[in-house]
Design a protein around this motif. Structure first.
Motif, PDB file in Angstrom:
ATOM      1  N   MET A 129       0.853  -1.172   0.000  1.00  0.00           N
ATOM      2  CA  MET A 129       0.000   0.000   0.000  1.00  0.00           C
ATOM      3  C   MET A 129       0.901   1.237   0.000  1.00  0.00           C
ATOM      4  O   MET A 129       1.842   1.339   0.774  1.00  0.00           O
ATOM      5  CB  MET A 129      -0.898  -0.028   1.241  1.00  0.00           C
ATOM      6  CG  MET A 129      -1.816   1.127   1.336  1.00  0.00           C
ATOM      7  SD  MET A 129      -2.901   1.224   2.782  1.00  0.00           S
ATOM      8  CE  MET A 129      -3.174  -0.415   3.305  1.00  0.00           C
ATOM      9  N   SER A 130       0.589   2.169  -0.861  1.00  0.00           N
ATOM     10  CA  SER A 130       1.418   3.363  -0.963  1.00  0.00           C
ATOM     11  C   SER A 130       1.196   4.278   0.242  1.00  0.00           C
ATOM     12  O   SER A 130       0.174   4.209   0.930  1.00  0.00           O
ATOM     13  CB  SER A 130       1.106   4.107  -2.256  1.00  0.00           C
ATOM     14  OG  SER A 130      -0.157   4.718  -2.153  1.00  0.00           O
ATOM     15  N   GLN A 131       2.182   5.136   0.457  1.00  0.00           N
ATOM     16  CA  GLN A 131       2.121   6.092   1.578  1.00  0.00           C
ATOM     17  C   GLN A 131       0.938   7.046   1.416  1.00  0.00           C
ATOM     18  O   GLN A 131       0.264   7.365   2.382  1.00  0.00           O
ATOM     19  CB  GLN A 131       3.435   6.874   1.620  1.00  0.00           C
ATOM     20  CG  GLN A 131       3.553   7.796   2.793  1.00  0.00           C
ATOM     21  CD  GLN A 131       3.901   7.061   4.066  1.00  0.00           C
ATOM     22  OE1 GLN A 131       4.116   5.858   4.079  1.00  0.00           O
ATOM     23  NE2 GLN A 131       3.939   7.785   5.154  1.00  0.00           N
ATOM     24  N   ARG A 132       0.674   7.461   0.190  1.00  0.00           N
ATOM     25  CA  ARG A 132      -0.425   8.390  -0.065  1.00  0.00           C
ATOM     26  C   ARG A 132      -1.785   7.763   0.252  1.00  0.00           C
ATOM     27  O   ARG A 132      -2.652   8.397   0.849  1.00  0.00           O
ATOM     28  CB  ARG A 132      -0.369   8.828  -1.525  1.00  0.00           C
ATOM     29  CG  ARG A 132      -1.346   9.889  -1.843  1.00  0.00           C
ATOM     30  CD  ARG A 132      -1.162  10.371  -3.249  1.00  0.00           C
ATOM     31  NE  ARG A 132      -2.076  11.456  -3.489  1.00  0.00           N
ATOM     32  CZ  ARG A 132      -1.958  12.304  -4.455  1.00  0.00           C
ATOM     33  NH1 ARG A 132      -0.964  12.201  -5.300  1.00  0.00           N
ATOM     34  NH2 ARG A 132      -2.838  13.252  -4.618  1.00  0.00           N
ATOM     35  N   LEU A 133      -1.961   6.505  -0.139  1.00  0.00           N
ATOM     36  CA  LEU A 133      -3.210   5.804   0.145  1.00  0.00           C
ATOM     37  C   LEU A 133      -3.386   5.601   1.642  1.00  0.00           C
ATOM     38  O   LEU A 133      -4.489   5.740   2.180  1.00  0.00           O
ATOM     39  CB  LEU A 133      -3.253   4.461  -0.590  1.00  0.00           C
ATOM     40  CG  LEU A 133      -4.513   3.624  -0.421  1.00  0.00           C
ATOM     41  CD1 LEU A 133      -5.738   4.386  -0.902  1.00  0.00           C
ATOM     42  CD2 LEU A 133      -4.376   2.311  -1.148  1.00  0.00           C
ATOM     43  N   ARG A 134      -2.300   5.305   2.329  1.00  0.00           N
ATOM     44  CA  ARG A 134      -2.358   5.113   3.779  1.00  0.00           C
ATOM     45  C   ARG A 134      -2.807   6.400   4.468  1.00  0.00           C
ATOM     46  O   ARG A 134      -3.670   6.382   5.353  1.00  0.00           O
ATOM     47  CB  ARG A 134      -0.988   4.665   4.287  1.00  0.00           C
ATOM     48  CG  ARG A 134      -0.994   4.236   5.734  1.00  0.00           C
ATOM     49  CD  ARG A 134       0.330   3.672   6.189  1.00  0.00           C
ATOM     50  NE  ARG A 134       0.695   2.513   5.374  1.00  0.00           N
ATOM     51  CZ  ARG A 134       1.874   2.380   4.754  1.00  0.00           C
ATOM     52  NH1 ARG A 134       2.783   3.311   4.839  1.00  0.00           N
ATOM     53  NH2 ARG A 134       2.139   1.302   4.046  1.00  0.00           N
ATOM     54  N   TRP A 135      -2.239   7.541   4.067  1.00  0.00           N
ATOM     55  CA  TRP A 135      -2.629   8.814   4.677  1.00  0.00           C
ATOM     56  C   TRP A 135      -4.064   9.183   4.325  1.00  0.00           C
ATOM     57  O   TRP A 135      -4.773   9.780   5.136  1.00  0.00           O
ATOM     58  CB  TRP A 135      -1.677   9.929   4.256  1.00  0.00           C
ATOM     59  CG  TRP A 135      -0.433   9.922   5.082  1.00  0.00           C
ATOM     60  CD1 TRP A 135       0.818   9.597   4.670  1.00  0.00           C
ATOM     61  CD2 TRP A 135      -0.325  10.209   6.480  1.00  0.00           C
ATOM     62  NE1 TRP A 135       1.696   9.664   5.716  1.00  0.00           N
ATOM     63  CE2 TRP A 135       1.021  10.046   6.852  1.00  0.00           C
ATOM     64  CE3 TRP A 135      -1.241  10.591   7.455  1.00  0.00           C
ATOM     65  CZ2 TRP A 135       1.467  10.248   8.135  1.00  0.00           C
ATOM     66  CZ3 TRP A 135      -0.785  10.791   8.745  1.00  0.00           C
ATOM     67  CH2 TRP A 135       0.555  10.621   9.079  1.00  0.00           C
ATOM     68  N   ALA A 136      -4.499   8.844   3.131  1.00  0.00           N
ATOM     69  CA  ALA A 136      -5.890   9.112   2.749  1.00  0.00           C
ATOM     70  C   ALA A 136      -6.842   8.318   3.639  1.00  0.00           C
ATOM     71  O   ALA A 136      -7.888   8.831   4.052  1.00  0.00           O
ATOM     72  CB  ALA A 136      -6.112   8.765   1.282  1.00  0.00           C
ATOM     73  N   ARG A 137      -6.490   7.077   3.934  1.00  0.00           N
ATOM     74  CA  ARG A 137      -7.337   6.269   4.823  1.00  0.00           C
ATOM     75  C   ARG A 137      -7.341   6.810   6.247  1.00  0.00           C
ATOM     76  O   ARG A 137      -8.381   6.802   6.911  1.00  0.00           O
ATOM     77  CB  ARG A 137      -6.875   4.821   4.810  1.00  0.00           C
ATOM     78  CG  ARG A 137      -7.227   4.114   3.536  1.00  0.00           C
ATOM     79  CD  ARG A 137      -6.861   2.670   3.593  1.00  0.00           C
ATOM     80  NE  ARG A 137      -7.269   1.998   2.365  1.00  0.00           N
ATOM     81  CZ  ARG A 137      -7.091   0.738   2.137  1.00  0.00           C
ATOM     82  NH1 ARG A 137      -6.500  -0.030   3.043  1.00  0.00           N
ATOM     83  NH2 ARG A 137      -7.492   0.200   1.011  1.00  0.00           N
ATOM     84  N   VAL A 138      -6.200   7.289   6.709  1.00  0.00           N
ATOM     85  CA  VAL A 138      -6.124   7.866   8.057  1.00  0.00           C
ATOM     86  C   VAL A 138      -6.996   9.117   8.130  1.00  0.00           C
ATOM     87  O   VAL A 138      -7.753   9.300   9.086  1.00  0.00           O
ATOM     88  CB  VAL A 138      -4.658   8.179   8.442  1.00  0.00           C
ATOM     89  CG1 VAL A 138      -4.578   9.034   9.692  1.00  0.00           C
ATOM     90  CG2 VAL A 138      -3.867   6.883   8.631  1.00  0.00           C
ATOM     91  N   ARG A 139      -6.882   9.974   7.118  1.00  0.00           N
ATOM     92  CA  ARG A 139      -7.708  11.187   7.086  1.00  0.00           C
ATOM     93  C   ARG A 139      -9.193  10.852   7.041  1.00  0.00           C
ATOM     94  O   ARG A 139      -9.995  11.442   7.760  1.00  0.00           O
ATOM     95  CB  ARG A 139      -7.333  12.055   5.886  1.00  0.00           C
ATOM     96  CG  ARG A 139      -6.147  12.944   6.095  1.00  0.00           C
ATOM     97  CD  ARG A 139      -6.041  14.014   5.017  1.00  0.00           C
ATOM     98  NE  ARG A 139      -6.335  13.538   3.684  1.00  0.00           N
ATOM     99  CZ  ARG A 139      -5.436  13.108   2.805  1.00  0.00           C
ATOM    100  NH1 ARG A 139      -4.173  13.063   3.129  1.00  0.00           N
ATOM    101  NH2 ARG A 139      -5.810  12.713   1.602  1.00  0.00           N
TER     102      ARG A 139
END
Length: 150
Positions: free
Chosen positions: A1-11
């Motif tokens: 999982m990419s870093q960007r997708l991970r942060w999008a899920r956290v947000r």
């Protein structure tokens, strides 16, 4: 999982959590009797000098903002956070004037800071993007005006 997708899920998770918190706030304000958070809000508001039915106005604003926070559009999240900044400013002011104990008056200032951060993160590029004209998006309306149309 990419870093960007991970942060999008956290947000997204954060927005859903905040939306749930303010939905609970809506439910407790509209509940007719006492809640797990103390006496009924109609009694609390009367103690603070407001009309007891003001709880429906504040609860309705909290429900509207909670729904706007969980929508995936940046503009809706900004609008929800902006509504809550206004509501929470009133709550903080009320708690300061009321001389509430520190344990009762901490939630509103903390949530005010959080909502200010959410509003800043979701700040629209153009204010017209928040509430576009009926029937078309703000960007297409601006493009139409730039071409000389109405």
């Amino acid at each position: 999982m990419s870093q960007r997708l991970r942060w999008a899920r956290v947000r997204t998770g954060l927005y859903w959590f905040l939306g749930f918190e303010f939905f609970v706030g809506f439910a407790t304000k509209c509940w007719p009797g006492s809640t797990i958070f103390g006496p009924a809000y109609s009694e609390k508001l009367a103690e603070w000098g407001f009309h007891p039915n003001m709880r429906f106005v504040v609860g309705g604003l909290e429900l509207t903002a909670a729904v706007l926070l969980v929508l995936p559009r940046r503009e809706s999240r900004f609008l929800g956070a902006a509504i809550l900044v206004l509501v929470l400013t009133g709550a903080v002011t009320t708690h300061l004037i009321d001389d509430a104990p520190i344990w009762q008056g901490t939630s509103a200032p903390i949530h005010l800071v959080i909502m200010m951060a959410v509003a800043l993160v979701n700040w629209p590029v153009d204010w017209r993007d928040v509430v576009p004209p009926w029937g078309r998006t703000a960007s297409s309306a601006r493009a139409s005006v730039a071409r000389g149309g109405r």
